[in-house]
Structures are given as C-alpha cells and as structure tokens.
Design a protein around this motif. Structure first.
Motif, PDB file in Angstrom:
ATOM      1  N   GLY A  22       0.823  -1.242  -0.103  1.00 31.78           N
ATOM      2  CA  GLY A  22      -0.162   0.047  -0.177  1.00 31.78           C
ATOM      3  C   GLY A  22       0.765   1.013   0.299  1.00 31.78           C
ATOM      4  O   GLY A  22       0.292   2.318   0.179  1.00 31.78           O
ATOM      5  N   ALA A  23       2.030   1.146  -0.250  1.00 28.99           N
ATOM      6  CA  ALA A  23       3.003   2.466  -0.198  1.00 28.99           C
ATOM      7  C   ALA A  23       2.853   2.903  -1.403  1.00 28.99           C
ATOM      8  O   ALA A  23       2.509   2.551  -2.589  1.00 28.99           O
ATOM      9  N   ILE A  24       3.056   4.325  -1.371  1.00 37.83           N
ATOM     10  CA  ILE A  24       2.950   5.168  -2.572  1.00 37.83           C
ATOM     11  C   ILE A  24       4.685   5.309  -2.995  1.00 37.83           C
ATOM     12  O   ILE A  24       5.636   5.585  -2.110  1.00 37.83           O
ATOM     13  N   VAL A  25       5.100   5.100  -3.980  1.00 38.04           N
ATOM     14  CA  VAL A  25       6.345   4.752  -4.212  1.00 38.04           C
ATOM     15  C   VAL A  25       7.085   5.693  -5.173  1.00 38.04           C
ATOM     16  O   VAL A  25       6.378   5.952  -6.198  1.00 38.04           O
ATOM     17  N   HIS A  26       8.196   6.500  -4.946  1.00 36.69           N
ATOM     18  CA  HIS A  26       8.773   7.121  -6.245  1.00 36.69           C
ATOM     19  C   HIS A  26      10.157   6.421  -6.444  1.00 36.69           C
ATOM     20  O   HIS A  26      11.036   6.388  -5.460  1.00 36.69           O
ATOM     21  N   THR A  27      10.340   6.203  -7.710  1.00 36.21           N
ATOM     22  CA  THR A  27      11.602   5.211  -7.935  1.00 36.21           C
ATOM     23  C   THR A  27      12.366   5.971  -9.079  1.00 36.21           C
ATOM     24  O   THR A  27      12.085   6.737  -9.533  1.00 36.21           O
ATOM     25  N   CYS A  28      13.552   5.657  -9.290  1.00 35.26           N
ATOM     26  CA  CYS A  28      14.195   6.093 -10.452  1.00 35.26           C
ATOM     27  C   CYS A  28      15.190   5.049 -11.055  1.00 35.26           C
ATOM     28  O   CYS A  28      15.543   4.114 -10.759  1.00 35.26           O
ATOM     29  N   SER A  29      15.697   5.405 -12.281  1.00 32.69           N
ATOM     30  CA  SER A  29      16.541   4.771 -13.170  1.00 32.69           C
ATOM     31  C   SER A  29      17.113   5.752 -14.240  1.00 32.69           C
ATOM     32  O   SER A  29      16.593   6.736 -14.554  1.00 32.69           O
ATOM     33  N   ARG A  30      18.175   5.353 -14.687  1.00 38.26           N
ATOM     34  CA  ARG A  30      18.744   6.086 -15.865  1.00 38.26           C
ATOM     35  C   ARG A  30      18.204   6.004 -17.238  1.00 38.26           C
ATOM     36  O   ARG A  30      18.381   6.589 -18.276  1.00 38.26           O
ATOM     37  N   ASN A  31      17.357   4.835 -17.332  1.00 33.05           N
ATOM     38  CA  ASN A  31      16.610   4.616 -18.540  1.00 33.05           C
ATOM     39  C   ASN A  31      15.243   4.775 -18.557  1.00 33.05           C
ATOM     40  O   ASN A  31      14.494   4.198 -17.826  1.00 33.05           O
ATOM     41  N   GLU A  32      14.818   5.924 -19.485  1.00 35.36           N
ATOM     42  CA  GLU A  32      13.428   6.261 -19.204  1.00 35.36           C
ATOM     43  C   GLU A  32      12.504   5.287 -20.012  1.00 35.36           C
ATOM     44  O   GLU A  32      11.327   4.950 -19.211  1.00 35.36           O
ATOM     45  N   ASP A  33      12.892   4.481 -21.261  1.00 36.49           N
ATOM     46  CA  ASP A  33      12.134   3.719 -21.797  1.00 36.49           C
ATOM     47  C   ASP A  33      11.707   2.424 -20.773  1.00 36.49           C
ATOM     48  O   ASP A  33      10.484   2.166 -20.605  1.00 36.49           O
ATOM     49  N   GLU A  34      12.739   2.178 -20.046  1.00 38.45           N
ATOM     50  CA  GLU A  34      12.485   0.893 -19.160  1.00 38.45           C
ATOM     51  C   GLU A  34      11.671   1.328 -18.000  1.00 38.45           C
ATOM     52  O   GLU A  34      10.730   0.482 -17.596  1.00 38.45           O
ATOM     53  N   LEU A  35      11.943   2.653 -17.537  1.00 35.37           N
ATOM     54  CA  LEU A  35      11.015   3.016 -16.484  1.00 35.37           C
ATOM     55  C   LEU A  35       9.551   3.167 -16.917  1.00 35.37           C
ATOM     56  O   LEU A  35       8.857   2.766 -16.328  1.00 35.37           O
ATOM     57  N   ASN A  36       9.275   3.543 -18.194  1.00 35.70           N
ATOM     58  CA  ASN A  36       7.860   3.846 -18.554  1.00 35.70           C
ATOM     59  C   ASN A  36       7.182   2.309 -18.757  1.00 35.70           C
ATOM     60  O   ASN A  36       6.076   2.132 -18.398  1.00 35.70           O
ATOM     61  N   CYS A  37       8.146   1.383 -19.246  1.00 37.94           N
ATOM     62  CA  CYS A  37       7.536  -0.246 -19.338  1.00 37.94           C
ATOM     63  C   CYS A  37       7.075  -0.733 -17.748  1.00 37.94           C
ATOM     64  O   CYS A  37       6.069  -1.277 -17.803  1.00 37.94           O
ATOM     65  N   CYS A  38       8.044  -0.299 -16.704  1.00 44.36           N
ATOM     66  CA  CYS A  38       7.745  -0.908 -15.629  1.00 44.36           C
ATOM     67  C   CYS A  38       6.423  -0.232 -14.927  1.00 44.36           C
ATOM     68  O   CYS A  38       5.721  -0.715 -14.291  1.00 44.36           O
ATOM     69  N   LEU A  39       6.475   1.355 -15.483  1.00 46.97           N
ATOM     70  CA  LEU A  39       5.441   1.951 -14.892  1.00 46.97           C
ATOM     71  C   LEU A  39       3.741   1.459 -15.236  1.00 46.97           C
ATOM     72  O   LEU A  39       3.070   1.471 -14.468  1.00 46.97           O
ATOM     73  N   GLY A  40       4.174   1.228 -16.610  1.00 43.94           N
ATOM     74  CA  GLY A  40       2.889   0.643 -17.090  1.00 43.94           C
ATOM     75  C   GLY A  40       2.302  -0.741 -16.502  1.00 43.94           C
ATOM     76  O   GLY A  40       1.224  -0.951 -16.070  1.00 43.94           O
ATOM     77  N   ASP A  41       3.249  -1.607 -16.154  1.00 47.66           N
ATOM     78  CA  ASP A  41       3.058  -2.911 -15.703  1.00 47.66           C
ATOM     79  C   ASP A  41       2.350  -2.834 -14.099  1.00 47.66           C
ATOM     80  O   ASP A  41       1.447  -3.234 -13.708  1.00 47.66           O
ATOM     81  N   TRP A  42       3.135  -1.750 -13.361  1.00 43.36           N
ATOM     82  CA  TRP A  42       2.759  -1.303 -12.059  1.00 43.36           C
ATOM     83  C   TRP A  42       1.383  -0.707 -12.043  1.00 43.36           C
ATOM     84  O   TRP A  42       0.529  -1.140 -11.154  1.00 43.36           O
ATOM     85  N   MET A  43       1.116  -0.014 -13.010  1.00 40.75           N
ATOM     86  CA  MET A  43      -0.063   0.655 -12.853  1.00 40.75           C
ATOM     87  C   MET A  43      -1.198  -0.541 -13.299  1.00 40.75           C
ATOM     88  O   MET A  43      -2.365  -0.483 -12.572  1.00 40.75           O
ATOM     89  N   THR A  44      -1.093  -1.389 -14.150  1.00 37.34           N
ATOM     90  CA  THR A  44      -2.101  -2.339 -14.138  1.00 37.34           C
ATOM     91  C   THR A  44      -2.261  -3.343 -12.976  1.00 37.34           C
ATOM     92  O   THR A  44      -3.432  -3.819 -12.634  1.00 37.34           O
ATOM     93  N   LYS A  45      -1.120  -3.323 -12.080  1.00 39.58           N
ATOM     94  CA  LYS A  45      -1.240  -4.056 -10.753  1.00 39.58           C
ATOM     95  C   LYS A  45      -1.932  -3.151  -9.597  1.00 39.58           C
ATOM     96  O   LYS A  45      -2.191  -3.716  -8.608  1.00 39.58           O
ATOM     97  N   GLY A  46      -2.271  -2.096 -10.069  1.00 38.17           N
ATOM     98  CA  GLY A  46      -2.795  -1.092  -9.149  1.00 38.17           C
ATOM     99  C   GLY A  46      -1.781  -0.495  -8.116  1.00 38.17           C
ATOM    100  O   GLY A  46      -2.300   0.016  -7.037  1.00 38.17           O
ATOM    101  N   PHE A  47      -0.567  -0.748  -8.578  1.00 43.04           N
ATOM    102  CA  PHE A  47       0.442   0.137  -7.457  1.00 43.04           C
ATOM    103  C   PHE A  47       0.701   1.500  -7.812  1.00 43.04           C
ATOM    104  O   PHE A  47       0.485   2.155  -8.898  1.00 43.04           O
ATOM    105  N   GLN A  48       0.897   2.366  -6.745  1.00 47.44           N
ATOM    106  CA  GLN A  48       0.896   3.920  -6.773  1.00 47.44           C
ATOM    107  C   GLN A  48       2.537   4.127  -6.784  1.00 47.44           C
ATOM    108  O   GLN A  48       3.251   4.082  -5.965  1.00 47.44           O
ATOM    109  N   VAL A  49       2.899   4.272  -8.076  1.00 49.90           N
ATOM    110  CA  VAL A  49       4.611   4.437  -8.240  1.00 49.90           C
ATOM    111  C   VAL A  49       4.476   5.467  -9.242  1.00 49.90           C
ATOM    112  O   VAL A  49       4.086   5.596 -10.365  1.00 49.90           O
ATOM    113  N   THR A  50       5.485   6.556  -8.983  1.00 53.97           N
ATOM    114  CA  THR A  50       6.010   7.559  -9.898  1.00 53.97           C
ATOM    115  C   THR A  50       7.606   7.449 -10.150  1.00 53.97           C
ATOM    116  O   THR A  50       7.938   6.646  -9.244  1.00 53.97           O
TER     117      THR A  50
END
Ligand SMILES: NC(=O)c1ccc[n+]([C@@H]2O[C@H](COP(=O)([O-])OP(=O)(O)OC[C@H]3O[C@@H](n4cnc5c(N)ncnc54)[C@H](OP(=O)(O)O)[C@@H]3O)[C@@H](O)[C@H]2O)c1
Length: 275
Positions: free
Chosen positions: A48-76
């Motif tokens: 239930g945590a709201i998470v802010h994460t980082c990476s050097r690779n924007e494309d990879e980050l966006n792919c992960c974010l899409g996946d996390w969104m479908t799982k209902g996770f709150q990640v920026t």
C-alpha cells in the motif's frame, strides 16, 4: 490476507500494523526483473505504499510503470543517474514536491561492480564505483534528511552486501563501499535517532539478478557458491525485498543501526562441511 486502508497519513492493516504513507523509495530499477529494486518497489507498493523510484533509462522506467499501473500500484518515477550530484539534487527536489516535503522511507539501492584485481583498477573505474555505490547513498541520505525528519517517523534502508562484512574476492572497490555503508548505517542510527529516523542495512550474498547473472551461469562458480552456502543455493530478489519491507514497518520499530545479512548462512559458516 491483510487488507490495507489508505488515508493521507497512514496505510493500516486490520491487525493494527501500519505503514506510514506517502512512502517514496529512492532506488534505481531496470525494465525487466530480476533486479532487486524492482522486487523492492513491488513489495512496498503491494503493502500500500506510494513509491517514487528512479532509473537512468526512461524507456525501461515507462515500461515498468505501465506494468505497475495495471497491478494497481501507486508508483511515480524520475530519470536520474545517481552518480551525478546535480541529478541527485533534482531527484530530491522532485520527491519533495511530489510528497509535500515529507518522506517516510528512503531505500539506497543503486550499485555496480567491476571485478578485477585491486592493482588493475583505473582511477576512472574506481571513481565510478565510489560515486555510484557510496557517494550517491551518502548524499541522497543528506538530501532526504529534512524530509524524513518532517515526516516524524523515518526509515532508511541501505542495500549493502556480505562483501562489506567478509572478504569474497569480488572486487575490493565495491566491497570497500559496502563496508563504508555498513558504518554509515550505524553512525546515522545514532545521529538521527533523536529525529525518530531509523537506519538499517541489508547485506545480500548471491541473489539472482542481472548483476551476477554471468557468475551464476558459470557452472563451476555456481557449484562453489552452493557448496559454501549452508542453504545450498543463491537467493531470490523477493527474499531480500521482504526484509527491506520489514525494516520499513512498525514491526521493526526498535531495530536501528543493524546490518542484516541475507545470505543463506554464508557469514556464519566457519568450516562446517556441507555435503
Ligand atoms: N545481486 C546480488 O547478488 C547482490 C549481492 C550483494 C549486494 N547487491 C546489491 O544490491 C543492489 C542492487 O543490485 P542488483 O543485484 O539488483 O543489480 P542490477 O541487476 O545490476 O541492478 C542495479 C541497479 O542499479 C541501477 N544503477 C546502477 N548505477 C546507477 C546509476 N549511476 N544511477 C542510477 N541507477 C543506477 C541500475 O538501474 P538502471 O540501469 O536502470 O539505471 C540497476 O537497476 C546493489 O547495491 C548491489 O551492490 C546485489
């Protein structure tokens, strides 16, 4: 199965456990697991945590974010190279703005390694390892301090390594950084206790991630690792992320300044024969 209720201050389970929110996690990740940071994001977001994460690779980050969104996770996320001082400042400014100046949790996970004999390190390689593995964690902790303090209850978790506890022959520059992180963990625990900020470190042995994929693919090395480890196998990312989450929960509220190995018993094995 625990259920979590989210309000502006806390994420609570019906059993009374509570996970302070918002809970940013300042940790690099990569597109596809296995990487530790991915498992940590999912572990905390799953609680239930709201998470802010980082990476050097924007494309990879966006792919992960899409996946996390479908799982209902709150990640920026932020794109950030944590070895660059200015980018670290930008990152923490973003975090401060996203979480209104209050941060409950900081996870320092970024790490890299170059395996070679000590005398072969170039100054540039040494610098890359020190800035990525130690300077970033030190500076991000400095930058996060006022936000952690403002939250009234902060937890910092460093991802160290058993290489900071015993000699493993996997590269002295990285091992020295982990040793430094272990001492930083103890010192900050005492310095920041007055602000109700706990600091702990987890120290993994071989965990199945991209960092050590090439090692674990080597049959001979894998056999040596298995032979030397009481539990006779490398670890899984989930076996590290679950400890990280525990160290962020009120269940660990009296634990600070500790470096906890996640190592299948490696560091307690003196010369016990494993058959
Ligand atoms: N796996 C193990 O066996 C093991 C054992 C002991 C300790 N550890 C520690 O666990 C931590 C995570 O390692 P891992 O196994 O998940 O390694 P990994 O698979 O190589 O992932 C390392 C992560 O660090 C990020 N990173 C590296 N340099 C960065 C930089 N300058 N700026 C931003 N991000 C950076 C990478 O993100 P991007 O590439 O997306 O930017 C990547 O997601 C490290 O601190 C490592 O020392 C791992």
């Amino acid at each position: 199965m625990r259920k979590f209720r989210v309000n502006s201050q806390l994420v609570k389970s019906h059993k009374g456990d509570c996970l302070p929110a918002p809970i940013p996690i300042i940790t690099p990740k990569a597109y596809m697991p296995p990487v530790l940071s991915h498992a940590i994001v999912e572990e905390l977001a799953g609680l239930g945590a709201i998470v802010h994460t980082c990476s050097r690779n924007e494309d990879e980050l966006n792919c992960c974010l899409g996946d996390w969104m479908t799982k209902g996770f709150q990640v920026t996320e932020s794109v950030c190279d944590v070895s660059a001082q200015l980018q670290r400042k930008d990152l923490m400014e973003t975090v401060s703005s996203v979480f209104s100046g209050k941060l409950n949790i900081l996870i320092n996970n970024a790490g890299t390694n170059i395996r070679k004999p000590t005398i072969e390190y170039t100054a540039e390689e040494f610098s890359t390892i020190i800035t990525t593995n130690f300077e970033s964690a030190f500076h991000l902790s400095q930058l996060a301090y006022p936000l952690l303090k403002s939250s009234g209850k902060g937890s910092v978790v460093f991802i160290s390594s058993v290489a900071g506890l015993v000699a493993l022959g996997i590269g002295t520059a990285s091992a020295a950084c982990k040793g430094a992180i272990n001492q930083l963990t103890r010192d900050l625990a005492c310095e920041w206790a007055k602000d109700n900020i706990r600091t702990n470190a987890v120290a993994p042995w071989y965990i199945k991630t991209s960092l050590v994929e090439h090692v674990l693919k080597n049959k001979e090395l894998l056999e040596k690792i298995t032979y030397r480890t009481p539990l006779q196998r490398p670890g899984e990312p989930k076996e590290v992320s679950s400890l990280v989450a525990f160290l962020c929960l009120p269940a660990s509220s009296y634990i600070t300044g500790q470096v906890i190995p996640v190592d299948g018993g490696l560091t307690v094995n003196g010369f016990y024969p494993i058959l």
